[in-house]
Design an enzyme around this catalytic site. Structure first.
Site, PDB file in Angstrom:
ATOM      1  N   ARG A 131      23.479  14.814  32.825  1.00  0.00           N
ATOM      2  CA  ARG A 131      22.135  14.275  32.646  1.00  0.00           C
ATOM      3  C   ARG A 131      21.504  14.845  31.387  1.00  0.00           C
ATOM      4  O   ARG A 131      21.907  15.880  30.888  1.00  0.00           O
ATOM      5  CB  ARG A 131      21.250  14.628  33.841  1.00  0.00           C
ATOM      6  CG  ARG A 131      21.518  13.793  35.080  1.00  0.00           C
ATOM      7  CD  ARG A 131      20.628  14.224  36.220  1.00  0.00           C
ATOM      8  NE  ARG A 131      20.750  15.648  36.491  1.00  0.00           N
ATOM      9  CZ  ARG A 131      19.884  16.576  36.110  1.00  0.00           C
ATOM     10  NH1 ARG A 131      18.789  16.245  35.467  1.00  0.00           N
ATOM     11  NH2 ARG A 131      20.101  17.844  36.385  1.00  0.00           N
ATOM     12  N   LYS A 182      19.900   9.708  39.943  1.00  0.00           N
ATOM     13  CA  LYS A 182      18.816  10.676  39.880  1.00  0.00           C
ATOM     14  C   LYS A 182      17.496   9.998  39.471  1.00  0.00           C
ATOM     15  O   LYS A 182      16.421  10.516  39.765  1.00  0.00           O
ATOM     16  CB  LYS A 182      19.171  11.836  38.936  1.00  0.00           C
ATOM     17  CG  LYS A 182      20.156  12.855  39.574  1.00  0.00           C
ATOM     18  CD  LYS A 182      19.578  13.499  40.792  1.00  0.00           C
ATOM     19  CE  LYS A 182      20.186  14.749  41.380  1.00  0.00           C
ATOM     20  NZ  LYS A 182      21.574  15.018  41.484  1.00  0.00           N
ATOM     21  N   HIS A 196      16.225  18.110  47.479  1.00  0.00           N
ATOM     22  CA  HIS A 196      17.499  18.139  46.763  1.00  0.00           C
ATOM     23  C   HIS A 196      18.444  19.023  47.573  1.00  0.00           C
ATOM     24  O   HIS A 196      18.549  20.225  47.343  1.00  0.00           O
ATOM     25  CB  HIS A 196      17.277  18.722  45.357  1.00  0.00           C
ATOM     26  CG  HIS A 196      18.493  18.650  44.494  1.00  0.00           C
ATOM     27  ND1 HIS A 196      18.807  19.612  43.544  1.00  0.00           N
ATOM     28  CD2 HIS A 196      19.470  17.721  44.408  1.00  0.00           C
ATOM     29  CE1 HIS A 196      19.919  19.278  42.929  1.00  0.00           C
ATOM     30  NE2 HIS A 196      20.338  18.135  43.427  1.00  0.00           N
ATOM     31  N   SER A 252      22.527  22.538  40.676  1.00  0.00           N
ATOM     32  CA  SER A 252      23.843  21.983  40.373  1.00  0.00           C
ATOM     33  C   SER A 252      24.922  23.081  40.387  1.00  0.00           C
ATOM     34  O   SER A 252      24.718  24.168  39.857  1.00  0.00           O
ATOM     35  CB  SER A 252      23.802  21.315  39.001  1.00  0.00           C
ATOM     36  OG  SER A 252      25.020  20.667  38.767  1.00  0.00           O
ATOM     37  N   LYS A 299      26.443  22.399  47.216  1.00  0.00           N
ATOM     38  CA  LYS A 299      25.902  21.447  48.186  1.00  0.00           C
ATOM     39  C   LYS A 299      26.977  20.478  48.678  1.00  0.00           C
ATOM     40  O   LYS A 299      27.182  20.308  49.876  1.00  0.00           O
ATOM     41  CB  LYS A 299      24.748  20.625  47.573  1.00  0.00           C
ATOM     42  CG  LYS A 299      23.496  21.419  47.280  1.00  0.00           C
ATOM     43  CD  LYS A 299      22.380  20.536  46.756  1.00  0.00           C
ATOM     44  CE  LYS A 299      22.703  19.826  45.462  1.00  0.00           C
ATOM     45  NZ  LYS A 299      23.015  20.720  44.323  1.00  0.00           N
ATOM     46  N   THR A 300      27.652  19.840  47.717  1.00  0.00           N
ATOM     47  CA  THR A 300      28.639  18.826  48.090  1.00  0.00           C
ATOM     48  C   THR A 300      29.845  19.472  48.764  1.00  0.00           C
ATOM     49  O   THR A 300      30.298  19.027  49.823  1.00  0.00           O
ATOM     50  CB  THR A 300      29.065  18.034  46.836  1.00  0.00           C
ATOM     51  OG1 THR A 300      27.909  17.377  46.308  1.00  0.00           O
ATOM     52  CG2 THR A 300      30.125  17.000  47.168  1.00  0.00           C
ATOM     53  N   ASP A 315      23.474  15.240  48.747  1.00  0.00           N
ATOM     54  CA  ASP A 315      22.594  15.587  47.613  1.00  0.00           C
ATOM     55  C   ASP A 315      21.101  15.310  47.778  1.00  0.00           C
ATOM     56  O   ASP A 315      20.295  16.037  47.211  1.00  0.00           O
ATOM     57  CB  ASP A 315      23.082  14.844  46.364  1.00  0.00           C
ATOM     58  CG  ASP A 315      22.554  15.437  45.070  1.00  0.00           C
ATOM     59  OD1 ASP A 315      22.720  16.648  44.868  1.00  0.00           O
ATOM     60  OD2 ASP A 315      21.956  14.698  44.269  1.00  0.00           O
ATOM     61  N   ARG A 342      33.572  14.410  37.499  1.00  0.00           N
ATOM     62  CA  ARG A 342      32.950  13.955  38.752  1.00  0.00           C
ATOM     63  C   ARG A 342      33.745  12.834  39.385  1.00  0.00           C
ATOM     64  O   ARG A 342      34.475  12.104  38.709  1.00  0.00           O
ATOM     65  CB  ARG A 342      31.551  13.398  38.457  1.00  0.00           C
ATOM     66  CG  ARG A 342      30.543  14.401  37.998  1.00  0.00           C
ATOM     67  CD  ARG A 342      29.795  14.996  39.185  1.00  0.00           C
ATOM     68  NE  ARG A 342      28.797  15.957  38.754  1.00  0.00           N
ATOM     69  CZ  ARG A 342      27.911  16.522  39.582  1.00  0.00           C
ATOM     70  NH1 ARG A 342      27.907  16.229  40.857  1.00  0.00           N
ATOM     71  NH2 ARG A 342      27.048  17.395  39.126  1.00  0.00           N
TER      72      ARG A 342
HETATM   73  P1  ATP Z   1      25.352  18.951  42.026  1.00  0.00           P
HETATM   74  O1  ATP Z   1      23.890  19.057  42.386  1.00  0.00           O
HETATM   75  O2  ATP Z   1      25.556  18.971  40.553  1.00  0.00           O
HETATM   76  O3  ATP Z   1      26.033  17.810  42.707  1.00  0.00           O
HETATM   77  P2  ATP Z   1      26.528  20.786  44.000  1.00  0.00           P
HETATM   78  O4  ATP Z   1      25.555  21.805  44.510  1.00  0.00           O
HETATM   79  O5  ATP Z   1      26.840  19.652  44.875  1.00  0.00           O
HETATM   80  O6  ATP Z   1      26.073  20.331  42.527  1.00  0.00           O
HETATM   81  P3  ATP Z   1      29.338  21.281  44.163  1.00  0.00           P
HETATM   82  O7  ATP Z   1      29.762  19.949  43.671  1.00  0.00           O
HETATM   83  O8  ATP Z   1      29.487  21.544  45.614  1.00  0.00           O
HETATM   84  O9  ATP Z   1      27.849  21.597  43.682  1.00  0.00           O
HETATM   85  O10 ATP Z   1      30.091  22.360  43.285  1.00  0.00           O
HETATM   86  C1  ATP Z   1      30.466  23.634  43.693  1.00  0.00           C
HETATM   87  C2  ATP Z   1      31.706  23.990  42.884  1.00  0.00           C
HETATM   88  O11 ATP Z   1      32.012  25.359  43.016  1.00  0.00           O
HETATM   89  C3  ATP Z   1      32.908  23.217  43.379  1.00  0.00           C
HETATM   90  O12 ATP Z   1      33.691  22.880  42.258  1.00  0.00           O
HETATM   91  C4  ATP Z   1      33.625  24.245  44.261  1.00  0.00           C
HETATM   92  O13 ATP Z   1      35.009  24.034  44.321  1.00  0.00           O
HETATM   93  C5  ATP Z   1      33.331  25.533  43.518  1.00  0.00           C
HETATM   94  N1  ATP Z   1      33.323  26.750  44.342  1.00  0.00           N
HETATM   95  C6  ATP Z   1      34.076  27.855  44.110  1.00  0.00           C
HETATM   96  N2  ATP Z   1      33.817  28.818  44.994  1.00  0.00           N
HETATM   97  C7  ATP Z   1      32.864  28.344  45.830  1.00  0.00           C
HETATM   98  C8  ATP Z   1      32.179  28.898  46.960  1.00  0.00           C
HETATM   99  N3  ATP Z   1      32.420  30.137  47.381  1.00  0.00           N
HETATM  100  N4  ATP Z   1      31.276  28.126  47.577  1.00  0.00           N
HETATM  101  C9  ATP Z   1      30.996  26.878  47.131  1.00  0.00           C
HETATM  102  N5  ATP Z   1      31.605  26.308  46.068  1.00  0.00           N
HETATM  103  C10 ATP Z   1      32.545  27.030  45.415  1.00  0.00           C
HETATM  104 MN    MN Z   2      26.647  17.585  44.636  1.00  0.00          MN
END
Ligand code: ATP
Ligand code: MN
Length: 534
Positions: free
Chosen positions: A61, A203, A223, A241, A245-246, A260, A325
C-alpha cells in the site's frame, strides 16, 4: 479469443459516471477471469493452479497517496492527519473525469457486484470496476459473493474504480505523485489510479467501513482476525502488518471467521470480507498447512518467483518484495465458518512483532494496560534491506490500524474499552517477534510456541499457573505454559547479556511514553497506569 463479451452497458454502469462502454465483462466466473488474464498476458499459472501476477511499481500500500475529499460530510468528522489527508472536491472531479475517460477508451473492462459485511444487518453493496481482469478476480476473492437472486436488483451503495495503468499528473490532479487512492463520502466512490497493488481495493472499503460503522451503526470496526472454538468461544487478534493475524487465525483446532477486518456489534463479531489475503514469504506446508493448501485454482499469488525453468513457486524468494501475497475465497480454508459470524469474544490478543526482543511472548493485561496498549498500537519491524541497517524500526499505530481509521483513535478506543468492560473479556499481549536478543542476534519466536501459548490461553490452561509482573511493562507473564519451554517465557532470561536487555527495555519504554504523550490529556488514570515504568 474473447469469450462471452457482454456488449450492453450493465445495470446503471452510468452510476459510476462511465458512459459509452461496449465491452463490459460483468460478473465473470473465476475461470473466465483467469482466462482473460492469461489471454492478455497479465499472469501465468503456477503448478498448483494459482494465478500468478505482478503488481509492478507498487508491491504494498502507499499510505502517503491516500486522500479523502474534504467536504461538508467529512470536514468535521475525519481525524485529519498524515494518513487521512484532505483533497479538494475539484481534484476529485478532475480525477474522476480522467478515470471515466480512461475506462471509456478501453477495449474491455470488468465489473463485479459484491458486498462487504457478513452480517446482513450491516451489509454494504459494492460495485468494483476494474481495468484488469485479475483485479476483478481479487474482488471476487476478497469481498462477499452475492447469489443470483441478490444480483437481480443490485443497486450499489459504493463504487470502487481501479485503473492501475492510469498515471495521474500531480500538478493537474492535486495528488502527491502519479498514483493515488481517493475516497469521496459524498459520491460514495473510491478511485484508485497509478497503482496495481490489489490491497488498495480491500483496504479502501475497510477505510470507509471504519468511518460508517462506528458512527452510524454503533458497531466497532477492527483491524483484527477472528476464530471460534468448538465451544463457541470467539477470539480476536489485533495487530499491525506482519504480526500474525492471518497466520495465527488459521488454526486447525478452531474455525476461521476472518483474517483481517471485523465488526463488533451489540451481539456478535462479523467479518467484513469474503476472503483472505495472506503473506507467503517463507511459507511452508509444514508450518502453515491451511494457507499453503489454499494456493490452488482461483487463488491469486502476487509477486512471487518460480524456481528457474519451472512454474513451481519458491516461497523463500523475496527478490521482488518481502510482501509476497496470496488472495483466496475464505472457503479455501477448510475449517472456515460461513457466514463469517461468531459470538461475542472471550479473549482478545494484541499481536506485536517486537524485533527488539523485549516484550514477553505472552502476557496478561489489566483493563488499563489493555487500553494503553490498544491506543499505542506497537510493533517493530525488521529494518529495511539497506546494507548495514540492523536496528529494528519501531512503529506506533493507534488501534493497531491508524492508516485505515478515518475517525479519531479515541472513538475506537472508547468503544473497545466499553465493550471489554461490559463483556469481561481477557486481553493478552503476544510478541510474535524476537527472542534471545534483538534482530541480528536473537531469532523469531517459533510459530509452534506462539500457537501453543495461544492454545493454552484458549483452553484455560493458564488459569491455574503463577504469573509475575514484567518489571518495566507491568503486564503479567506466566511462569509456565504447556508445550512451551519455561525459560523463553521471560524474555530477559533469553538474552545472554542481561544489562543489554535492561537498557533496551528502558529504551523501548521511553518510546512508548513519548508516543503516548499526545493521548495523555484525554486518558483516564487507569489507562495512564498501564504505561511502562522506567
Ligand atoms: P497483514 O495485516 O499485512 O495482513 P498479518 O498480521 O496478517 O499482516 P501474517 O500474514 O499473519 O500477518 O504474517 C505473519 C508472518 O510471520 C507470516 O509470514 C508467518 O509465517 C511469520 N511468522 C514467523 N514466526 C511467527 C510467529 N511466532 N507467530 C506468527 N507469525 C510468525
Ligand atoms: Mn493478514
Amino acid at each position: 479469443m474473447l469469450t462471452q463479451v457482454i456488449t450492453t452497458p450493465v445495470r446503471n454502469l452510468s452510476l459510476s459516471g462511465i458512459k459509452n462502454t461496449e465491452n463490459v465483462r460483468y460478473q465473470l466466473s473465476p475461470e473466465e477471469l483467469i482466462q482473460d488474464t492469461l489471454r492478455l498476458g497479465e499472469g501465468v499459472l503456477s503448478d498448483s493452479g494459482a494465478l500468478v501476477i505482478r503488481t509492478g511499481e507498487f508491491t504494498g500500500r502507499s499510505p502517503k497517496d491516500k486522500f479523502i475529499v474534504k467536504d461538508q460530510i467529512t470536514e468535521s468528522t475525519i481525524h485529519w492527519n498524515d494518513v487521512n489527508q484532505p483533497i479538494d472536491q475539484k481534484y476529485f472531479d478532475i480525477i474522476h473525469g480522467k478515470i471515466t475517460e480512461y475506462f471509456e477508451s478501453l477495449p474491455e473492462l470488468w465489473v463485479r457486484d459484491c458486498y462487504a459485511c457478513a452480517d446482513p444487518r450491516f451489509r454494504l453493496k459494492v460495485r468494483v470496476i476494474t481495468a484488469k481482469p485479475c483485479d476483478n478476480l481479487f474482488a471476487y476473492n476478497m469481498f462477499l459473493r452475492p447469489g443470483d437472486e441478490e444480483l437481480e436488483n443490485f443497486l450499489p451503495d459504493w463504487h470502487v474504480i481501479s485503473a492501475p495503468d492510469l498515471k495521474l499528473d500531480p500538478a493537474v490532479c492535486g495528488t502527491r505523485q502519479h498514483n493515488a487512492a481517493v475516497v469521496s463520502f459524498k459520491h460514495k466512490m473510491i478511485l484508485i489510479a497509478g497503482t496495481a497493488y490489489t490491497g488498495e481495493i480491500k483496504k479502501g472499503i475497510f477505510t470507509i467501513l471504519n468511518y460508517l460503522l462506528p458512527q452510524e451503526q454503533n458497531v466497532l470496526s477492527m483491524h483484527c482476525s477472528a476464530n471460534i472454538g468448538e465451544k463457541g468461544d470467539t477470539a480476536i487478534f489485533f495487530g499491525l502488518s506482519g504480526t500474525g493475524k492471518t497466520t495465527l487465525s488459521a488454526d486447525p483446532d478452531r474455525k476461521l471467521i476472518g483474517d483481517d477486518e471485523h465488526g463488533w456489534s451489540a451481539d456478535n463479531i462479523f467479518n467484513f470480507e469474503g476472503g483472505c489475503y495472506a503473506k507467503t514469504i517463507n511459507l511452508t506446508e509444514e508450518k502453515e498447512p491451511e494457507i499453503f493448501n489454499a494456493i490452488k485454482p482461483g487463488a491469486i499469488l502476487e509477486n512471487v518467483i518460480f524456481y528457474p525453468g519451472s512454474n513451481s513457486v519458491n516461497f523463500d524468494d523475496g527478490s521482488i518484495t518481502e510482501n509476497t501475497r496470496v488472495s483466496y475465497p475464505i472457503d479455501y480454508i477448510s475449517n472456515a465458518i460461513e457466514p463469517s459470524i461468531g459470538g461475542l469474544p472471550k479473549n482478545i490478543f494484541f499481536l506485536t512483532c517486537d524485533a527488539f526482543g523485549i516484550l514477553p511472548p505472552i502476557a496478561k493485561l489489566t483493563p488499563g494496560q489493555a487500553m494503553y496498549q490498544f491506543i499505542s498500537g506497537y510493533t517493530a519491524k525488521v529494518a529495511g534491506t539497506e546494507a548495514g541497517i540492523k536496528e529494528p524500526k519501531p512503529t506506533f499505530s493507534a488501534c493497531f490500524g491508524a492508516p485505515f481509521l478515518p475517525l479519531h483513535p479515541g472513538k475506537y478506543a472508547k468503544m473497545l474499552g466499553d465493550k471489554m468492560q461490559e463483556h469481561k473479556v481477557n486481553v493478552w499481549m503476544v510478541n510474535t517477534g524476537w527472542t534471545g536478543g534483538p534482530y541480528g542476534i536473537g531469532t523469531r519466536m517459533k510459530l509452534k510456541y506462539t500457537r501453543a501459548m495461544i492454545s493454552a490461553v484458549l483452553e484455560g490452561k493458564l488459569n491455574s499457573v503463577a504469573f509475575q509482573a514484567d518489571s518495566v511493562f507491568g503486564m503479567s507473564v506466566p511462569l509456565e505454559c504447556p508445550n512451551v519451554p519455561a525459560d523463553i517465557l521471560n524474555p530477559r532470561n533469553t538474552w545472554s547479556d542481561k544489562s543489554e536487555y535492561d537498557a533496551k527495555a528502558r529504551f523501548l519504554a521511553n518510546l512508548f511514553i513519548k508516543n503516548f504523550d499526545k493521548y495523555k490529556d484525554g486518558a483516564t488514570a487507569e489507562v495512564l497506569a498501564g504505561a511502562p515504568t522506567i
